[in-house]
Design an enzyme around this catalytic site. Structure first.
Site, PDB file in Angstrom:
ATOM      1  N   THR A   1      -8.361   6.637  -1.809  1.00  0.00           N
ATOM      2  CA  THR A   1      -9.713   6.088  -1.939  1.00  0.00           C
ATOM      3  C   THR A   1     -10.743   7.183  -1.684  1.00  0.00           C
ATOM      4  O   THR A   1     -11.863   7.107  -2.187  1.00  0.00           O
ATOM      5  CB  THR A   1      -9.938   4.911  -0.967  1.00  0.00           C
ATOM      6  OG1 THR A   1      -9.435   5.282   0.319  1.00  0.00           O
ATOM      7  CG2 THR A   1      -9.240   3.660  -1.451  1.00  0.00           C
TER       8      THR A   1
ATOM      9  N   HIS B   1       0.801  -1.227   0.000  1.00  0.00           N
ATOM     10  CA  HIS B   1       0.000   0.000   0.000  1.00  0.00           C
ATOM     11  C   HIS B   1       0.829   1.271   0.000  1.00  0.00           C
ATOM     12  O   HIS B   1       0.321   2.334   0.344  1.00  0.00           O
ATOM     13  CB  HIS B   1      -0.919   0.048   1.226  1.00  0.00           C
ATOM     14  CG  HIS B   1      -1.974  -0.997   1.244  1.00  0.00           C
ATOM     15  ND1 HIS B   1      -3.238  -0.779   0.767  1.00  0.00           N
ATOM     16  CD2 HIS B   1      -1.945  -2.270   1.674  1.00  0.00           C
ATOM     17  CE1 HIS B   1      -3.962  -1.873   0.918  1.00  0.00           C
ATOM     18  NE2 HIS B   1      -3.192  -2.797   1.463  1.00  0.00           N
TER      19      HIS B   1
ATOM     20  N   LYS C   1      -7.930  13.776   4.661  1.00  0.00           N
ATOM     21  CA  LYS C   1      -7.043  12.609   4.623  1.00  0.00           C
ATOM     22  C   LYS C   1      -6.039  12.803   5.734  1.00  0.00           C
ATOM     23  O   LYS C   1      -5.976  13.881   6.329  1.00  0.00           O
ATOM     24  CB  LYS C   1      -6.332  12.498   3.265  1.00  0.00           C
ATOM     25  CG  LYS C   1      -5.672  13.818   2.816  1.00  0.00           C
ATOM     26  CD  LYS C   1      -5.145  13.768   1.390  1.00  0.00           C
ATOM     27  CE  LYS C   1      -6.193  13.885   0.316  1.00  0.00           C
ATOM     28  NZ  LYS C   1      -6.418  12.673  -0.465  1.00  0.00           N
ATOM     29  N   ARG C   2      -5.238  11.778   6.033  1.00  0.00           N
ATOM     30  CA  ARG C   2      -4.227  11.962   7.060  1.00  0.00           C
ATOM     31  C   ARG C   2      -3.286  13.123   6.678  1.00  0.00           C
ATOM     32  O   ARG C   2      -3.083  13.397   5.488  1.00  0.00           O
ATOM     33  CB  ARG C   2      -3.428  10.666   7.255  1.00  0.00           C
ATOM     34  CG  ARG C   2      -4.193   9.617   8.033  1.00  0.00           C
ATOM     35  CD  ARG C   2      -4.483  10.057   9.462  1.00  0.00           C
ATOM     36  NE  ARG C   2      -3.306  10.047  10.261  1.00  0.00           N
ATOM     37  CZ  ARG C   2      -2.989   9.101  11.145  1.00  0.00           C
ATOM     38  NH1 ARG C   2      -3.819   8.097  11.372  1.00  0.00           N
ATOM     39  NH2 ARG C   2      -1.880   9.155  11.832  1.00  0.00           N
TER      40      ARG C   2
ATOM     41  N   LYS D   1     -14.505   8.333  -3.521  1.00  0.00           N
ATOM     42  CA  LYS D   1     -15.754   8.672  -2.823  1.00  0.00           C
ATOM     43  C   LYS D   1     -16.297  10.021  -3.302  1.00  0.00           C
ATOM     44  O   LYS D   1     -17.500  10.180  -3.528  1.00  0.00           O
ATOM     45  CB  LYS D   1     -15.536   8.707  -1.299  1.00  0.00           C
ATOM     46  CG  LYS D   1     -15.211   7.340  -0.708  1.00  0.00           C
ATOM     47  CD  LYS D   1     -14.625   7.414   0.706  1.00  0.00           C
ATOM     48  CE  LYS D   1     -13.926   6.080   1.020  1.00  0.00           C
ATOM     49  NZ  LYS D   1     -13.014   6.167   2.182  1.00  0.00           N
TER      50      LYS D   1
ATOM     51  N   LYS E   1       1.231  14.257   0.971  1.00  0.00           N
ATOM     52  CA  LYS E   1      -0.134  14.547   0.506  1.00  0.00           C
ATOM     53  C   LYS E   1      -0.316  16.048   0.218  1.00  0.00           C
ATOM     54  O   LYS E   1      -1.234  16.452  -0.470  1.00  0.00           O
ATOM     55  CB  LYS E   1      -1.155  14.068   1.536  1.00  0.00           C
ATOM     56  CG  LYS E   1      -1.160  12.547   1.743  1.00  0.00           C
ATOM     57  CD  LYS E   1      -2.175  12.135   2.787  1.00  0.00           C
ATOM     58  CE  LYS E   1      -2.101  10.670   3.188  1.00  0.00           C
ATOM     59  NZ  LYS E   1      -2.747   9.758   2.213  1.00  0.00           N
TER      60      LYS E   1
HETATM   61  C1  26W Z   1       3.148   2.378  11.136  1.00  0.00           C
HETATM   62  C2  26W Z   1       3.025   1.371  10.105  1.00  0.00           C
HETATM   63  C3  26W Z   1       2.073   1.697   9.032  1.00  0.00           C
HETATM   64  C4  26W Z   1       2.562   1.926   7.788  1.00  0.00           C
HETATM   65  C5  26W Z   1       1.718   2.124   6.762  1.00  0.00           C
HETATM   66  C6  26W Z   1       0.721   1.681   9.260  1.00  0.00           C
HETATM   67  C7  26W Z   1      -0.153   1.886   8.237  1.00  0.00           C
HETATM   68  C8  26W Z   1       0.354   2.101   6.976  1.00  0.00           C
HETATM   69  C9  26W Z   1      -0.594   2.207   5.813  1.00  0.00           C
HETATM   70  C10 26W Z   1       0.010   1.462   4.651  1.00  0.00           C
HETATM   71  C11 26W Z   1      -0.976   3.571   5.449  1.00  0.00           C
HETATM   72  C12 26W Z   1      -2.123   3.592   4.485  1.00  0.00           C
HETATM   73  O1  26W Z   1      -3.252   3.672   4.902  1.00  0.00           O
HETATM   74  N1  26W Z   1      -1.842   3.542   3.175  1.00  0.00           N
HETATM   75  C13 26W Z   1      -2.847   3.870   2.193  1.00  0.00           C
HETATM   76  O2  26W Z   1      -3.542   2.726   1.751  1.00  0.00           O
HETATM   77  C14 26W Z   1      -4.636   3.072   0.923  1.00  0.00           C
HETATM   78  C15 26W Z   1      -5.378   1.811   0.582  1.00  0.00           C
HETATM   79  O3  26W Z   1      -4.666   1.052  -0.325  1.00  0.00           O
HETATM   80  C16 26W Z   1      -4.174   3.815  -0.313  1.00  0.00           C
HETATM   81  O4  26W Z   1      -5.305   4.242  -1.017  1.00  0.00           O
HETATM   82  C17 26W Z   1      -3.328   5.026   0.075  1.00  0.00           C
HETATM   83  O5  26W Z   1      -2.777   5.625  -1.079  1.00  0.00           O
HETATM   84  C18 26W Z   1      -2.215   4.589   1.018  1.00  0.00           C
HETATM   85  O6  26W Z   1      -1.485   5.720   1.479  1.00  0.00           O
END
Ligand code: 26W
Length: 825
Positions: A666, A365, A556-557, A670, A562
């Site tokens: 995503t 991701h 978004k975060r 939406k 971003k």
């Molecule tokens: C702390 C470890 C960690 C690292 C990455 C926790 C969570 C993450 C995630 C990968 C962050 C995340 O939510 N990524 C997003 O995933 C979405 C679903 O595929 C994508 O649409 C986003 O672009 C992506 O940033």
């Protein structure tokens, strides 16, 4: 085959039947009567009444699944960002009508009870919400499947602002009771940690290894219903909660001391206590690895020992299950399955590896190198010594093959090693997943291509057939049908109801873009949705906005890649143009700039940017020169619930990450599905959105990924853009000179100097292109009817972004599984 439901378990689907059930729940479940019931009592009674309507379907689904033994999907994810459950259950069970009528007859407003639900925020952002959309689609498509994750006692923190700065509060979502979960302590699983390993000779004279764990905890499963949309199927989401094994802990902590025993319990229960709020920079924290192994070990044991029939031949496992790894967080499942087969069941390494390689698939991701998880060998060896040995052996055998394929390329061998040597010895979880997984996928076309060509290039050369793409999607049930009832009604009126489970049918709306009456009604609905948001923000946050202004949204975060800063620089530029007299205020389109964003608590720069957005907001919202035509609205604590009101109200969707950094996005989907136009870069799924909706209905700007790569390779210097562009200079100078901080030049100095001297995500390089695109937005919006036409076309052409389509792609390209006809409807 269609079975009839057990009549005893099917509640009466009439208004009277509902009222009776509800009053019984209030009486026997909550122990109160109507005169004394609090809103929370009524909410809990309602939730339990509603879940009765899904219960027999759930039982039936489970029974059916036990009989049919079809190939199933286990979705392993450390996050499930579910959002509120009540409305979704009402929609799936199709009892909205009787419930509203029944409650009204009792003098209760359904909406008041809706508000009483605390959403389960068991995820950080896109990845967690994607998991929630996927299990919704799996159920709606009748795919035999189960979600496995963690029941965090505290989900994503509640964000508050104090003087504009983010302050985190614990999310106490379980406090007032959680009517959607079903604990099963009798099905608890023991999970071991620590200790050491030893080798021994078994009865047949073979040398074997075994793990002598040092301590253990118990995982208690909590089941959640995952109802398909009106198809009679209810799948299961199983979340694990950690408990101490008391007698055992008393021994290992070696004391008859009550206080120590309680401490042991607290220690064990810490494992599922809190969701880590980091969403891109893994911290390598021991507790996080404990969480990952905890839920994965529980899930594999549960599946092998409880879900599969007792006599199941595990060599057939690949015909029966695929474990989808949602990012690297559950990747420790790979050595765990090897351990279960080799150590516990006495299989040969080769046989175990053959099965393991077929049952896992990995979704990546991210593209940010710093987001790829690695675990130090030191930590992993301490916590999971046997797993580390297994990983080493997997690596040895893999590298031996790589050496054979590339005899004189030791550099490549080192690059591909699952074990990194610098800056410390560590296990690269993405590499482990790639070596062991049957398939590896990215989450949008561009992302998958960059994974193949850059991040995992050596691996795609070595395993060319492993790599594939599945573009993300969102569930149209929650994000259109439920959150946008007015638009849903209009669509259904125009093309019938089928679109809710066949979103491609939105195409049939295309001709209506040229129908003036349809456009008028569409615009009226958008305005109604804005009014709904205006009311919500007034009540929730005390924020005042106008339903007549353009609603420009970035939610978004908070992350530098971003680029919330880019949007803020546009806001400041408009402010500067007006206050300097360059632009008469009556020529400015009234616009609300809405932000929603949480920053990881330890991410300093992100928190600075939040402080700055709020500071700019304060200045702009109170400057009389702007005559309230420009407003910044930054409601705290953006979450799924807020998104459900915000997204349907938006005119403009901001998807402005630096090209090559956002895996998919995503939120972008939406917004398009709810008739917002996108201003965006050529990044992630924006690329596909633009291809589908067409260039005339999308505001593209910014560098492309190859252009970014060239600029970075040549040595990017942000200060040259500052020097060359007076508009940009004025915007940055406002921040630097303290315009938004009461003259204080120090508070936001780190933001300014970061942009001027580092600017890792090329905000300054894309600034002018962004401003130009915003000028095009301004012009397009002046033609309201033309804008609405584009909005209709965005809806009509975005059906591709249903998570149902994503799940079908996973079934075809990765899982090789099929929907199973539901037992009944
Ligand atoms: C702390 C470890 C960690 C690292 C990455 C926790 C969570 C993450 C995630 C990968 C962050 C995340 O939510 N990524 C997003 O995933 C979405 C679903 O595929 C994508 O649409 C986003 O672009 C992506 O940033």
């Amino acid at each position: 085959m269609s079975e009839s439901l057990d009549p005893i378990t099917v509640p009466d689907r009439t208004v009277e039947g509902f009222v009776q059930e509800f009053l019984r729940e209030l009486h026997f479940g909550q122990g109160v009567d109507m005169s004394r019931a609090s809103t929370n009592d009524k909410y809990l009674a309602l939730a339990r009444t509603v879940r009765h309507h899904l219960m027999s379907r759930w039982m039936q689904t489970l029974r059916h699944q036990g009989q049919v033994q079809a190939k199933s999907v286990a979705y392993l994810s450390a996050e499930f960002l579910l959002g509120r459950q009540l409305d979704n259950a009402l929609l799936a069970a199709d009892i909205d009508g009787i419930v509203t009528e029944g409650l009204t007859s009792l003098g209760i407003d359904l909406d008041d009870l809706r508000q009483a639900e605390q959403e389960p925020g068991l995820g950080n952002g896109g990845l967690g919400r994607l998991a929630a959309c996927f299990i919704d689609s799996l159920a709606t498509l009748s795919v035999p499947s189960i979600g496995y994750g963690i029941r965090y006692e505290y989900g994503i923190f509640r964000q508050t602002f104090v003087d504009g700065w983010q302050v985190e509060q614990p999310d106490t979502w379980l406090e007032l009771g959680s009517p959607w979960e079903f604990p099963h302590p009798e099905a608890a699983v023991k999970v071991n940690f620590g200790g050491s390993t030893e080798t021994y000779i078994d009865d047949d004279g073979n040398a074997r290894s075994r793990w002598l764990p040092g301590w253990s905890v118990i995982g208690v499963p909590y089941n959640y219903m995952v109802p398909g949309y009106r198809n009679g199927r209810v799948n299961t989401l199983r979340l694990w909660s950690a408990r101490a094994e008391k007698s055992f802990d008393l021994q290992i902590f070696n004391s008859g001391d009550y206080a120590d025993a309680v401490r042991a319990q607290t220690f064990a229960e810490n494992i599922s206590k809190v969701l880590y709020p980091e969403d891109s920079t893994p911290q390598g924290k021991e507790l996080r690895l404990q969480q990952q192994y905890f839920f994965v070990a529980c899930s594999l044991a549960d599946f092998l020992d409880n879900v599969l029939p007792g006599d199941f031949d595990l060599t057939k496992l690949p015909d029966r299950i695929v474990f989808q790894l949602n990012d690297t967080h559950p990747v420790i499942a790979i050595p765990e399955l090897m351990r279960l087969l080799v150590d516990d069941r006495g299989w040969s390494w080769e046989d175990a590896w053959a099965v393991t390689q077929q049952v896992f698939a990995y979704t990546c991701h991210t593209l940010l190198p710093e987001a790829l998880e690695v675990w130090s060998v030191d930590l992993l060896g301490r916590l999971l010594p046997r797993h580390l040995e297994i990983i080493y052996r997997i690596n040895d055998e893999f590298l031996a093959q790589v050496r054979k394929a590339y005899p004189d390329d030791e550099l490549r061998v080192r690059r591909m090693s699952i074990i990194a040597e610098f800056p410390e010895r560590a296990v690269r979880m993405a590499f482990l997943a790639t070596v062991a997984g049957a398939k590896v996928n990215g989450v949008a076309e561009l992302h998958s291509q960059l994974l193949r060509d850059k991040v995992l290039n050596d691996f795609s050369a070595y395993f060319p057939d492993k790599f594939t793409n599945v573009t993300n999607g969102v569930t149209p049930r929650r994000f259109v049908r439920m959150s946008n009832p007015a638009l849903s009604g209009l669509i259904t009126e125009a093309i019938g109801e089928g679109w809710v489970t066949d979103l491609g049918r939105l195409r049939e709306l295309e001709p209506l873009a040229d129908d003036a009456e349809f456009r008028r009604r569409f615009a009226e609905i958008k305005r109604g949705n804005k009014t709904r948001l205006v009311d919500l923000l007034a009540a929730r946050d005390g924020i005042e906005i106008s339903p007549d202004a353009m609603l420009d949204v970035m939610v978004k975060r908070l992350h530098e890649y971003k680029r919330q800063m880019l949007k803020l620089l546009h806001v400041i530029t408009l402010y500067d143009r007006v206050t300097s007299g360059e632009l008469p205020i009556d020529q400015v389109t009234p616009r609300t700039f809405a932000f929603g964003a949480k920053a990881a608590p330890g991410y300093k720069m992100a928190k600075q940017i939040i402080g700055l957005i709020n500071a700019v907001g304060r200045t702009i919202n109170t400057d009389p020169a702007l005559e309230r035509r420009l407003r910044v609205a930054f409601p705290a604590n953006y979450n799924v619930t807020l998104a459900e009101t915000l997204v349907p109200a938006a005119d403009l969707s901001e998807q402005i990450s630096l090209a090559g950094k956002e895996a998919s996005g995503t939120g972008n989907m939406k917004f398009a599905l709810n008739g917002a136009l996108t201003i965006g870069t050529d990044d992630g799924a924006n690329v596909e959105i633009r291809q589908l909706v067409g260039d005339d209905h999308f505001f593209l700007f910014g560098l492309t990924e190859p252009e970014v790569a060239d600029i970075v390779d040549a040595g990017y210097r942000p200060s040259t853009y500052y020097a060359a562009n007076p508009t940009l200079r004025r915007a940055l100078d406002h921040i630097a000179h303290g315009t938004f901080s009461g003259g204080d030049q120090r508070v936001f100095e780190p933001v300014v100097s970061n942009l001027l001297h580092e600017d890792r995500f090329l905000v300054l390089a894309d600034f002018q292109s962004y401003i130009d695109a915003q000028d095009r937005v301004e012009k397009a919006y002046a033609d309201q009817d033309g804008w609405t036409r584009s909005a209709v076309l965005n809806v009509a052409r975005s059906g591709f972004f249903s998570s149902d389509r994503s799940i079908k792609d996973y079934l075809d390209r990765i899982w090789h599984a099929e929907p199973v006809a539901p037992p009944f409807v």
